[in-house]
Design a protein around this motif. Structure first.
Motif, short mmCIF file in Angstrom:
data_model
loop_
_atom_site.label_atom_id
_atom_site.label_comp_id
_atom_site.label_asym_id
_atom_site.label_seq_id
_atom_site.Cartn_x
_atom_site.Cartn_y
_atom_site.Cartn_z
N VAL A 95 -11.97 5.16 0.83
CA VAL A 95 -10.96 5.94 1.54
C VAL A 95 -11.62 7.07 2.33
N TYR A 96 -12.57 7.78 1.72
CA TYR A 96 -13.27 8.84 2.44
C TYR A 96 -13.99 8.28 3.67
N GLU A 97 -14.59 7.11 3.50
CA GLU A 97 -15.30 6.49 4.62
C GLU A 97 -14.35 6.15 5.77
N ARG A 98 -13.12 5.74 5.42
CA ARG A 98 -12.13 5.45 6.46
C ARG A 98 -11.78 6.70 7.26
N VAL A 99 -11.65 7.83 6.55
CA VAL A 99 -11.34 9.08 7.23
C VAL A 99 -12.48 9.47 8.17
N LEU A 100 -13.72 9.39 7.67
CA LEU A 100 -14.87 9.74 8.50
C LEU A 100 -14.97 8.84 9.72
N GLU A 101 -14.73 7.55 9.52
CA GLU A 101 -14.79 6.60 10.63
C GLU A 101 -13.72 6.91 11.66
N ALA A 102 -12.50 7.18 11.19
CA ALA A 102 -11.40 7.47 12.11
C ALA A 102 -11.67 8.74 12.91
N GLY A 135 1.23 2.67 -3.53
CA GLY A 135 1.51 2.04 -2.26
C GLY A 135 0.81 2.68 -1.08
N CYS A 136 0.08 3.76 -1.33
CA CYS A 136 -0.60 4.46 -0.23
C CYS A 136 -1.75 3.66 0.36
N ARG A 137 -2.31 2.76 -0.44
CA ARG A 137 -3.50 2.03 -0.01
C ARG A 137 -3.29 1.30 1.31
N ASP A 138 -2.09 0.77 1.52
CA ASP A 138 -1.81 0.01 2.74
C ASP A 138 -1.79 0.88 3.99
N PHE A 139 -1.59 2.20 3.81
CA PHE A 139 -1.48 3.08 4.97
C PHE A 139 -2.67 4.01 5.12
N ALA A 140 -3.64 3.91 4.21
CA ALA A 140 -4.78 4.82 4.23
C ALA A 140 -5.85 4.33 5.19
N GLY A 141 -5.47 4.23 6.44
CA GLY A 141 -6.41 3.74 7.43
C GLY A 141 -6.80 4.74 8.48
N GLY A 142 -6.33 6.00 8.32
CA GLY A 142 -6.67 7.01 9.30
C GLY A 142 -6.02 6.78 10.65
N LYS A 143 -4.82 6.20 10.67
CA LYS A 143 -4.12 5.92 11.91
C LYS A 143 -2.83 6.74 11.97
N LEU A 180 -7.66 9.59 -5.97
CA LEU A 180 -8.52 8.57 -6.56
C LEU A 180 -9.76 9.20 -7.18
N HIS A 181 -10.30 10.20 -6.50
CA HIS A 181 -11.47 10.92 -6.98
C HIS A 181 -11.16 11.61 -8.31
N CYS A 182 -10.00 12.26 -8.37
CA CYS A 182 -9.61 13.01 -9.58
C CYS A 182 -9.44 12.11 -10.79
N VAL A 183 -8.92 10.90 -10.57
CA VAL A 183 -8.67 10.01 -11.71
C VAL A 183 -9.86 9.12 -12.02
N GLY A 184 -10.96 9.30 -11.29
CA GLY A 184 -12.19 8.59 -11.62
C GLY A 184 -12.38 7.25 -10.94
N ASP A 185 -11.54 6.91 -9.96
CA ASP A 185 -11.72 5.65 -9.23
C ASP A 185 -12.66 5.93 -8.05
N PHE A 186 -13.94 6.12 -8.37
CA PHE A 186 -14.91 6.56 -7.37
C PHE A 186 -15.16 5.51 -6.30
N SER A 187 -15.13 4.25 -6.66
CA SER A 187 -15.37 3.19 -5.70
C SER A 187 -14.32 3.19 -4.60
N MET A 188 -13.04 3.23 -5.02
CA MET A 188 -11.96 3.24 -4.04
C MET A 188 -11.93 4.56 -3.28
N ALA A 189 -12.20 5.66 -3.97
CA ALA A 189 -12.22 6.96 -3.31
C ALA A 189 -13.27 6.98 -2.20
N THR A 190 -14.43 6.39 -2.48
CA THR A 190 -15.49 6.31 -1.46
C THR A 190 -15.03 5.54 -0.25
N THR A 197 -4.56 10.48 4.22
CA THR A 197 -5.59 9.59 3.67
C THR A 197 -6.58 10.39 2.83
N LEU A 198 -6.95 11.56 3.31
CA LEU A 198 -7.87 12.41 2.55
C LEU A 198 -7.27 12.82 1.21
#
Length: 339
Positions: free
Chosen positions: A219-226, A185-193, A207-217, A200-201
């Protein structure tokens, strides 16, 4: 050479943040103390006059604002969080931990209790202390308040922050399945707000640890943008190594100041043990393929394996660069640990 700034005076207060006058005053004190003084601190010399002066400003502010009417409790809580950050930056981690515990006890509302708890857990993780994933209520954080709506959007963001920390603890304990329960359920709140950059990080690291690299990317981009568009100086309800602009890269530059391999006992006592072990393990791999340095590589590999404490994967697994289906190593330089 360090030059002490001019003494703090009434004209240096600027009402630019917060909901009440005490909160606005406290916010300016925090920015002045941590911005003007904090950036000059050296962990090698925690007794610099600038650090002492910054602490005096925060302590005097808390004393003056105590019991001052609407917003004063929030202002004092803000100053206490800042004190813990200043203590941490000065190399006094245990003092910072005690200040956070005190903040939890007097915190006026759930956001302050969550900020203090989040930072407390971060410092304990950095220190390599044992923290159970299945923490009892007394070890967690109380988000209840007669003035708080438990179903409000703000409360949901606070729950996200708490669950993200619990998920990070589970990852450090090698409990990936438990971590998934916390981050569902974290996905809905991982907006860096709403002060959720660190949460979010942590979600991205899961996601990175479990191999979901696409989604991890993503999420990381959201943090950098925020962090690129938000004025992080306004993000005052965080402390210690969980301050968004603090801990992400600075520690990475310090990790190679490792003790000598011949030093007795240092592999078990040193800070940033996970990262140093990983770096030395990688270096050992390079030495082992050189016939004239193989013996040195063996000694370094043995040292790294002895120092390695990660429960999710072995050092050998961490050093493997294999297909995405294999366990992935993620270095979290906020806490100096491998998750």
């Amino acid at each position: 050479m360090l030059v002490a700034p001019k003494p703090w005076g009434p004209r240096q207060f600027a009402a630019t943040a917060g909901e009440t006058q005490p909160e606005r005053v406290a916010a300016e004190m925090v920015r002045y103390a941590l911005g003007g003084f904090g950036d000059s601190l050296s962990r090698a010399d925690p007794l610099l006059p600038v650090a002492e002066e910054a602490m005096r400003i925060l302590e005097q502010g808390a004393l003056n604002l105590q019991g001052g009417g609407e917003g004063s409790a929030e202002a004092v809580g803000m100053l206490m969080l800042a004190m813990s950050t200043l203590l941490y930056r000065s190399g006094k981690r245990q003092d910072a931990i005690e200040k956070l515990k005190a903040t939890q006890q007097v915190a006026p509302s759930a956001p302050f209790r969550v900020a203090a708890w989040e930072s407390l857990m971060g410092l304990q993780m950095e220190a390599g202390q044992e923290i159970l994933s299945s923490m009892s209520p007394n070890d967690s954080v109380d988000m209840s308040s007669k003035d708080d709506d438990s179903n409000s959007p703000d409360q949901e963001h606070l729950k996200f922050r708490v669950n993200a920390i619990k998920g990070l603890i589970a990852l450090l304990n090698g409990e990936t399945d438990s971590a998934q329960l916390f981050v569902n359920g974290c996905r809905d709140f991982a907006g860096g707000k709403k002060h959720t950059e660190n949460a979010t990080l942590s979600y991205g690291e899961y996601l990175h640890c479990v191999g979901d690299f696409s989604m991890a990317t993503q999420v990381y981009e959201r943090v950098l943008e925020a962090m690129s568009v938000e004025d992080m100086s306004r993000n005052l309800l965080v402390a210690g190594n969980m301050v968004p602009e603090e801990g992400l890269y600075r520690k990475a530059l310090e990790v190679l100041k490792a003790p000598a391999i011949s030093s007795e006992g240092t592999s078990k006592q040193m800070e940033w043990r996970d990262i140093i072990s990983l770096a030395r393990g990688e270096y050992a791999e390079l030495l082992l393929i050189q016939s004239n340095r193989k013996a040195e590589g063996e000694r370094m590999k043995e040292w790294a394996q002895d120092a390695w404490r990660n429960r999710r994967l072995t050092l050998a697994q961490a050093l493997e660069f294999t297909e995405p289906s294999k366990p992935t190593v993620v270095v979290d330089t906020r806490i100096g640990r491998v998750v």
